[in-house]
Design a protein around this motif. Sequence first.
Motif, mmCIF file in Angstrom:
data_model
loop_
_atom_site.group_PDB
_atom_site.id
_atom_site.type_symbol
_atom_site.label_atom_id
_atom_site.label_comp_id
_atom_site.label_asym_id
_atom_site.label_seq_id
_atom_site.Cartn_x
_atom_site.Cartn_y
_atom_site.Cartn_z
ATOM 1 N N LEU A 1 -24.020 22.850 -18.390
ATOM 2 C CA LEU A 1 -23.960 23.178 -16.904
ATOM 3 C C LEU A 1 -25.041 22.809 -16.233
ATOM 4 C CD1 LEU A 1 -22.559 26.686 -17.260
ATOM 5 C CD2 LEU A 1 -21.038 24.857 -17.130
ATOM 6 N N SER A 2 -24.760 22.346 -14.885
ATOM 7 C CA SER A 2 -25.868 21.916 -13.980
ATOM 8 C C SER A 2 -26.427 23.236 -13.287
ATOM 9 C CB SER A 2 -25.147 20.954 -12.878
ATOM 10 O OG SER A 2 -26.150 21.000 -11.833
ATOM 11 N N ALA A 3 -27.768 22.882 -13.035
ATOM 12 C CA ALA A 3 -28.499 24.087 -12.577
ATOM 13 C C ALA A 3 -28.724 23.726 -11.107
ATOM 14 C CB ALA A 3 -29.921 24.010 -13.102
ATOM 15 N N CYS A 4 -27.957 22.880 -10.517
ATOM 16 C CA CYS A 4 -28.136 22.290 -9.078
ATOM 17 C C CYS A 4 -27.594 23.364 -8.336
ATOM 18 C CB CYS A 4 -27.559 20.929 -8.848
ATOM 19 S SG CYS A 4 -28.079 19.851 -9.806
ATOM 20 N N THR A 5 -27.785 23.320 -6.951
ATOM 21 C CA THR A 5 -27.348 24.470 -6.063
ATOM 22 C C THR A 5 -25.888 23.743 -5.358
ATOM 23 O OG1 THR A 5 -28.813 23.613 -4.307
ATOM 24 C CG2 THR A 5 -29.400 25.371 -5.608
ATOM 25 N N GLN B 1 -18.922 25.021 -11.605
ATOM 26 C CA GLN B 1 -19.770 25.742 -10.740
ATOM 27 C C GLN B 1 -21.097 25.947 -11.122
ATOM 28 O OE1 GLN B 1 -18.190 28.795 -7.754
ATOM 29 N NE2 GLN B 1 -19.189 30.173 -9.644
ATOM 30 N N PRO B 2 -22.159 25.314 -10.365
ATOM 31 C CA PRO B 2 -23.725 25.640 -10.778
ATOM 32 C C PRO B 2 -24.121 27.064 -10.850
ATOM 33 C CG PRO B 2 -23.431 23.998 -8.965
ATOM 34 C CD PRO B 2 -22.200 24.588 -9.095
ATOM 35 N N ASP B 3 -24.963 27.337 -11.679
ATOM 36 C CA ASP B 3 -25.716 28.587 -11.741
ATOM 37 C C ASP B 3 -26.148 29.341 -10.263
ATOM 38 O OD1 ASP B 3 -25.323 28.637 -14.439
ATOM 39 O OD2 ASP B 3 -27.398 28.075 -15.001
ATOM 40 N N GLY B 4 -25.654 30.336 -9.978
ATOM 41 C CA GLY B 4 -26.121 31.027 -8.646
ATOM 42 C C GLY B 4 -25.288 30.681 -7.508
ATOM 43 N N PHE C 1 -7.961 17.075 -12.982
ATOM 44 C CA PHE C 1 -8.579 17.963 -12.157
ATOM 45 C C PHE C 1 -8.918 19.176 -13.167
ATOM 46 C CE2 PHE C 1 -9.085 21.761 -9.506
ATOM 47 C CZ PHE C 1 -10.204 21.408 -9.214
ATOM 48 N N ALA C 2 -10.015 19.700 -13.502
ATOM 49 C CA ALA C 2 -10.120 21.080 -13.932
ATOM 50 C C ALA C 2 -11.409 21.818 -13.323
ATOM 51 C CB ALA C 2 -10.071 20.995 -15.527
ATOM 52 N N PHE C 3 -11.503 22.995 -13.384
ATOM 53 C CA PHE C 3 -12.697 23.711 -12.825
ATOM 54 C C PHE C 3 -13.106 24.658 -13.597
ATOM 55 C CE2 PHE C 3 -9.602 25.977 -10.731
ATOM 56 C CZ PHE C 3 -10.067 27.188 -10.481
ATOM 57 N N GLN C 4 -14.326 25.338 -13.580
ATOM 58 C CA GLN C 4 -14.870 26.283 -13.994
ATOM 59 C C GLN C 4 -15.683 27.381 -13.113
ATOM 60 O OE1 GLN C 4 -17.210 25.604 -18.046
ATOM 61 N NE2 GLN C 4 -18.765 27.345 -17.231
ATOM 62 N N TYR C 5 -15.014 28.326 -13.028
ATOM 63 C CA TYR C 5 -15.381 29.352 -11.973
ATOM 64 C C TYR C 5 -15.232 28.620 -10.569
ATOM 65 C CZ TYR C 5 -18.016 30.818 -16.341
ATOM 66 O OH TYR C 5 -18.457 31.201 -17.417
ATOM 67 N N GLY C 6 -14.846 29.830 -9.626
ATOM 68 C CA GLY C 6 -14.422 29.478 -8.385
ATOM 69 C C GLY C 6 -13.399 30.248 -7.941
ATOM 70 N N LYS C 7 -12.875 29.719 -6.829
ATOM 71 C CA LYS C 7 -11.683 30.402 -6.116
ATOM 72 C C LYS C 7 -10.552 29.311 -6.003
ATOM 73 C CE LYS C 7 -10.334 33.266 -1.942
ATOM 74 N NZ LYS C 7 -10.769 33.773 -0.696
ATOM 75 N N TRP D 1 -12.817 33.486 -9.681
ATOM 76 C CA TRP D 1 -13.004 33.480 -11.170
ATOM 77 C C TRP D 1 -14.772 33.550 -11.249
ATOM 78 C CZ3 TRP D 1 -11.734 28.385 -14.228
ATOM 79 C CH2 TRP D 1 -12.170 28.608 -15.389
ATOM 80 N N TYR D 2 -15.078 34.607 -11.793
ATOM 81 C CA TYR D 2 -16.566 34.509 -12.423
ATOM 82 C C TYR D 2 -17.057 34.574 -13.477
ATOM 83 C CZ TYR D 2 -16.092 36.357 -7.240
ATOM 84 O OH TYR D 2 -15.701 36.362 -6.043
ATOM 85 N N PRO D 3 -18.311 34.134 -14.068
ATOM 86 C CA PRO D 3 -18.725 34.437 -15.415
ATOM 87 C C PRO D 3 -18.374 35.600 -16.081
ATOM 88 C CG PRO D 3 -20.390 33.200 -14.159
ATOM 89 C CD PRO D 3 -19.364 33.966 -13.134
ATOM 90 N N ASP D 4 -18.176 36.681 -15.309
ATOM 91 C CA ASP D 4 -18.143 38.059 -15.810
ATOM 92 C C ASP D 4 -16.669 38.613 -15.409
ATOM 93 O OD1 ASP D 4 -18.556 38.596 -13.255
ATOM 94 O OD2 ASP D 4 -19.907 40.024 -13.481
ATOM 95 N N LYS D 5 -15.756 38.043 -14.559
ATOM 96 C CA LYS D 5 -14.401 38.793 -14.245
ATOM 97 C C LYS D 5 -13.615 37.679 -13.715
ATOM 98 C CE LYS D 5 -16.525 40.447 -10.026
ATOM 99 N NZ LYS D 5 -16.488 41.565 -9.080
#
Length: 275
Positions: free
Chosen positions: A14-18, A33-36, A116-122, A207-211
């Motif tokens: 994962l990227s740590a970018c903003t 989706q970057p951390d934070g 197209f595929a994504f990890q976390y988001g809406k 979609w979040y890392p915990d729910k």
Amino acid sequence: MKYLLLFPALLAGLSACTTTRPATGVQQHLYIQPDGRSQQSWKLIWEDNFNGSTLDTSKWTRIPRNNADWGKHMTSDDRCYDLKDGKLYLRGINTPDTAKDPRPFLTGGIYSKGKFAFQYGKIEIRAKLECAQGAWPAIWMLAENNKYGAYPRNGEIDIMEHLNYDSIIYQTTHSYYTLDLKQTTKPPHSGTAALRNGEFNVFGISWYPDKIVFLLNGKETFTYPRVEGADPSQWPYDQPFYLLIDQQLGGNWVGKVNPEDLPVQMIVDWVKVYQ
């Protein structure tokens, strides 16, 4: 619900970018989706408003026939697809010529697999669902990569499933944890929500890392949480997923199709993804 074998390849990290950016190299279609980033306002990263006269094949592929309960009538036949007035029409029809295709019904569907595929988001999809006996329109997600093994170990997110003439939709998660270990109540893996039948509704998840928070017309309807201390198979939702939108017909869950109710269609206005 679904039974598919997924394909190998996995993003290295994962990227740590903003700011959100796609993966590099051969996996440019993966949006991580970057951390934070979940603590900031949503930013639109991908969309389709279906304003063209043909399907945008840089984003979508017509779903081919497969042996799953939901996919046995899938086809690329143009009669199951239409784009007009800024909307995509996915149809379920009686087979026009059973001498050429012995299946009684044909259905249309699209997916973003490999594009197209994504990890976390809406994600939100505005669509209208027509009703018929045996109609099973669905908007759902599967893992792009084969991180944990064959289905159902990579999980499945059913944003929306609708049966027959129901006034509700089903919103569900499936995984090895729920299907094989039968852990469907710890935590509950499925919920229902009342929709406006015969009208356009907006279906989605945050979609979040915990729910995973399921949405209908902007309101939260059901949440599937990540459970600390549970079997690791409880949370395969830590990898990119692609989107499927299909007008299914028939199957063990929805029951027999009434040919007199056909054609039936799902009308899709737009798809928007945020991170």
